[in-house]
Design an enzyme around this catalytic site. Structure first.
Site, PDB file in Angstrom:
ATOM      1  N   GLY A   1       0.712  -4.740  -3.976  1.00 22.38           N
ATOM      2  CA  GLY A   1      -0.169  -5.903  -3.978  1.00 22.38           C
ATOM      3  C   GLY A   1      -1.444  -5.634  -3.202  1.00 22.38           C
TER       4      GLY A   1
ATOM      5  N   HIS B   1       3.322 -12.158   1.369  1.00 21.12           N
ATOM      6  CA  HIS B   1       2.500 -11.191   2.103  1.00 21.12           C
ATOM      7  C   HIS B   1       1.029 -11.283   1.666  1.00 21.12           C
ATOM      8  CE1 HIS B   1       1.815  -7.041   3.893  1.00 21.12           C
ATOM      9  NE2 HIS B   1       0.759  -7.176   3.100  1.00 21.12           N
ATOM     10  N   GLU B   2       0.809 -11.307   0.353  1.00 22.21           N
ATOM     11  CA  GLU B   2      -0.572 -11.326  -0.150  1.00 22.21           C
ATOM     12  C   GLU B   2      -1.248 -12.668   0.120  1.00 22.21           C
ATOM     13  OE1 GLU B   2      -1.743  -8.529  -0.675  1.00 22.21           O
ATOM     14  OE2 GLU B   2       0.111  -7.439  -1.059  1.00 22.21           O
TER      15      GLU B   2
ATOM     16  N   CYS C   1       1.758  -2.447   4.408  1.00 23.49           N
ATOM     17  CA  CYS C   1       0.503  -3.013   3.920  1.00 23.49           C
ATOM     18  C   CYS C   1      -0.499  -1.884   3.757  1.00 23.49           C
ATOM     19  CB  CYS C   1       0.000  -4.028   4.949  1.00 23.49           C
ATOM     20  SG  CYS C   1      -1.570  -4.776   4.530  1.00 23.49           S
ATOM     21  N   LEU C   2      -1.258  -1.921   2.676  1.00 20.76           N
ATOM     22  CA  LEU C   2      -2.246  -0.871   2.451  1.00 20.76           C
ATOM     23  C   LEU C   2      -3.316  -0.861   3.544  1.00 20.76           C
ATOM     24  CD1 LEU C   2      -2.664  -1.110  -1.425  1.00 20.76           C
ATOM     25  CD2 LEU C   2      -1.430   0.632  -0.125  1.00 20.76           C
TER      26      LEU C   2
ATOM     27  N   HIS D   1      -2.691 -12.879   3.510  1.00 21.76           N
ATOM     28  CA  HIS D   1      -3.992 -12.212   3.667  1.00 21.76           C
ATOM     29  C   HIS D   1      -5.142 -13.204   3.449  1.00 21.76           C
ATOM     30  CE1 HIS D   1      -3.247  -7.972   4.366  1.00 21.76           C
ATOM     31  NE2 HIS D   1      -2.417  -7.874   3.344  1.00 21.76           N
TER      32      HIS D   1
ATOM     33  N   GLN E   1      -8.843  -7.575   1.635  1.00 23.05           N
ATOM     34  CA  GLN E   1      -8.551  -6.170   1.939  1.00 23.05           C
ATOM     35  C   GLN E   1      -9.617  -5.226   1.400  1.00 23.05           C
ATOM     36  OE1 GLN E   1      -4.202  -6.455   0.572  1.00 23.05           O
ATOM     37  NE2 GLN E   1      -4.129  -4.920   2.163  1.00 23.05           N
TER      38      GLN E   1
HETATM   39 NI    NI Z   1      -1.088  -6.267   2.925  1.00 24.32          NI
END
Ligand code: NI
Length: 181
Positions: A46, A133-134, A91-92, A137, A51
């Site tokens: 995701g 999670h997304e 997380c990226l 953000h 991000q």
């Molecule tokens: Ni993340």
């Protein structure tokens, strides 16, 4: 399409609240395409617009093995949530790390698609985790603040036997990191 730079923990944009999308302009359409490309390139499950430095309420998710089932959510909101699951997530924007987080087992999310039609997305297990999670953000919240215990290096986790059970591990971990070791 083009790859965008993924902002990392400590970048102020990640702690800001994203703004609702009123209209999917050609520019936003391009952003969404780029987000998908960036997510796939990074082997993530995701990605949220903040991000890549854009404070817009847009999220892309793909939990499929074939990486061909993108879910695009504009102005998403959790309508229902129930149950509980505890597992590792990454997380990226926090490369190479993961930590244990408790999330709902099941969520129902209302959102808009690229044509601004209202859609409902239901998720269980990993999908529920990804949605939560997304969406966090978009509120400027990072999973690291929800971690129970401490944050682990992925290599460290890999060495732990629990990994072998494959239980609840990997979220938007970089798949490469897991395979290489
Ligand atoms: Ni993340």
């Amino acid at each position: 399409m083009a790859l965008r730079i993924i902002r990392e923990l400590g970048d102020p944009v990640l702690s800001k609240k994203a703004k609702p999308v009123r209209e999917v302009t050609p520019r936003l359409r391009k952003l969404i395409e780029d987000m998908l490309e960036t997510m796939y390139d990074a082997d993530g499950v995701g990605l949220a617009a903040p991000q890549v430095g854009m404070l817009k309420r847009i999220v892309v998710i793909d939990i499929s093995d074939e990486r061909n089932e993108p879910v695009i959510l504009i102005n998403p909101q959790i309508q229902e949530q129930d149950g509980e699951q505890t597992g590792f997530e990454g997380c990226l924007s926090v490369p190479g790390k993961s930590g244990q987080v408790t999330r709902p087992q099941h969520v129902v999310v209302k959102a808009y698609d690229m044509d601004m039609n209202e859609i409902t997305v239901e998720g269980e297990d990993l999908m529920a985790r990804a949605l939560c999670h997304e969406l966090d953000h978009l509120e400027g919240q990072m999973y690291v603040d929800l971690v129970e215990g401490r944050l682990y290096d992925n290599e460290e986790l890999e060495a732990m036997e629990e990994m072998e059970a494959g239980e609840g591990v990997t979220f938007d971990l970089e798949a490469e990191d897991l395979e290489d070791k």
